[in-house]
Enzyme design. Sequence first.
Site, PDB file in Angstrom:
ATOM      1  N   TYR A  61     -16.242 -79.708 -25.219  1.00 42.56           N
ATOM      2  CA  TYR A  61     -16.789 -80.687 -26.164  1.00 42.56           C
ATOM      3  C   TYR A  61     -16.014 -80.759 -27.480  1.00 42.56           C
ATOM      4  CZ  TYR A  61     -20.602 -80.017 -22.864  1.00 42.56           C
ATOM      5  OH  TYR A  61     -21.342 -79.898 -21.717  1.00 42.56           O
ATOM      6  N   TYR A 131     -22.525 -75.459 -20.580  1.00 40.09           N
ATOM      7  CA  TYR A 131     -21.226 -75.318 -19.918  1.00 40.09           C
ATOM      8  C   TYR A 131     -20.431 -74.164 -20.523  1.00 40.09           C
ATOM      9  CZ  TYR A 131     -17.021 -76.768 -17.407  1.00 40.09           C
ATOM     10  OH  TYR A 131     -15.934 -76.805 -16.560  1.00 40.09           O
ATOM     11  N   ASP A 255     -36.092 -75.413 -20.916  1.00 42.69           N
ATOM     12  CA  ASP A 255     -34.703 -75.688 -20.560  1.00 42.69           C
ATOM     13  C   ASP A 255     -34.604 -75.912 -19.060  1.00 42.69           C
ATOM     14  OD1 ASP A 255     -31.867 -75.854 -20.824  1.00 42.69           O
ATOM     15  OD2 ASP A 255     -31.739 -73.794 -20.062  1.00 42.69           O
TER      16      ASP A 255
END
Length: 580
Positions: A61, A131, A255
Amino acid sequence: MIHYEIEMRLNVRVPMRDGVELSADIYLPKVTHLYSAPFENDPNTIEKSETFPTVLIRTPYSNNGDATIQRARALASLGFACVIQDTRGRYDSDGAFYPFMSEAEDGYDTQEWIGQQAWSNGKIGTSGGSYLGMTQWLSAPLGSPYLTCMAPSITCTNLFQDCAYPGGALSLGVMLMWGMGAHGHTNQSLEYQNWTEAFMALPLSQKDELAGRSIDYWKDWIKHDRYDAYWAQINVEGKWNEMKAPALNIGGWYDLWAEQTFTNFNGLRQHGRTDKARQSKLIVGPWTHNLVASSKVGDIDFGPQSMLDLAMEEFRWLSYWLKGEENGVVDEPPVKLFIMGINQWRDENEWPLARTEWQKWHIHSNGSANTLRGDGTLTLSPPTAESNTQSTDHFVYDPRFPVQTKGGNTCCRPQIVPWGPYDQRSVEMRSDVLCYTTPPLDEDLEVTGPIKLILYAATDAQDTDWTAKLVDVSPSGYAKNLCDGILRARYRESMSTPTLLEPNKVYEYTINVGVTGNVFRRGHSMRLEISSSNFPRFNRNLNTGKSYGEEIEMRAAHQTIYHDSMYPSHLILPVIPSGG
């Protein structure tokens, strides 16, 4: 606590074993006597008189975002070297991005490179969530001698079962939104897509193109709709005994990888290769995939006590393992849980809790003549022969009109698919959602642990889905979702070898409903929802039994739920004794 000034080295190229170079930004504490040459020189040529432990963060990201830079500078100010690396094919790194597949070797090669730098003291801790957490787990079994500890949060290790196909159903919302957003070297905007149309588009194998992109890994995800060699190569769940570094695991009850946070903790705690690995820790709060963003999650404000300082928790962890600071972190109980309902933190020693009473809560019809609606009760009493005359409930599941996801364990754009706790009454009004509810409780009842549903059911289709959701119903009627799960019928026996159903035959299904930590307060009720869709969290089963990725034909399925003495459908709940 010593605070340092900060030096920064941008755009270092870290070579991988195949010659591809990955971009890494290095942040170092500045010590006035440290260097005999200006830092703008290559770090490998700088004369060393002090070294630092390193925190490695590998991200798809961008290593140049404001939040990332602030975090790196904060770590450097506390005496850590910090390396933020763009993963292969993302932002300034070379190569092509294909999720998951190169992270093991690239992570290991980066750790080996760091360990040999002049500013490194040979100890590396890894950090990051989602990730970024996967990059840590994937590289851990390779066993770099420099890897000393990890801090993975909101992440998973079995990318088939936990990420792509929970219960055998495609995690549509996550995989499509994330897959499109991460396509290419830079992040793609998701805000202007017609997501209603994108989620409904068929066939699945062309959904990426129908949404405006051609994504190679999306097509592979659809092609590999069962557990096979494709997924096995990136599954580290069975490799705990190859991992030497301890992990601080952080997750949230809402989550999408809530359950996997516990799996990862237990994996290292029970099977880690070293005594250090078996000192792993776990923290789980009332959070979604963005962790401690606010005390308000979905509809519910869990109070200021829910706002745990996770940066400080991680700092203590890193300081102990990388600096040797005796701060007591490993002497504390290994598990810290936020118990909803009473909204309190509690320390524990294991998962599931040793004092758990595993109770069977059976579903029953309510005696109403409206058997097509199927609402009933949930009690500790098993069905009897006398109750067998009202032993089935029915609904019709039509994939053209699936039950809509309303909160829960989802990701990654809450403005597109909401996450967290929400009032489920609008969902429960549907004729294809069966509700089984306890009478109002006479006293508080704590349910903390993993939850399963043993369901006896039949369908007139060759394949269908079964969904389950646990709900906390307040005296006002507000129905707060706690956790949910799904099972695609063709995978009832094996995630590797699907088998179709014989229509109208009763099968036993074990549905993983997820995990929770919740006290149902006095006057509240427990509720179980059963249906056949939760969309777009999971893709729709079209009920045909045909080729998963190519089918566009759909049919309605007539579903029958059994709960008699021969087929006693029931929830298995982890009940914690009061005062225990």
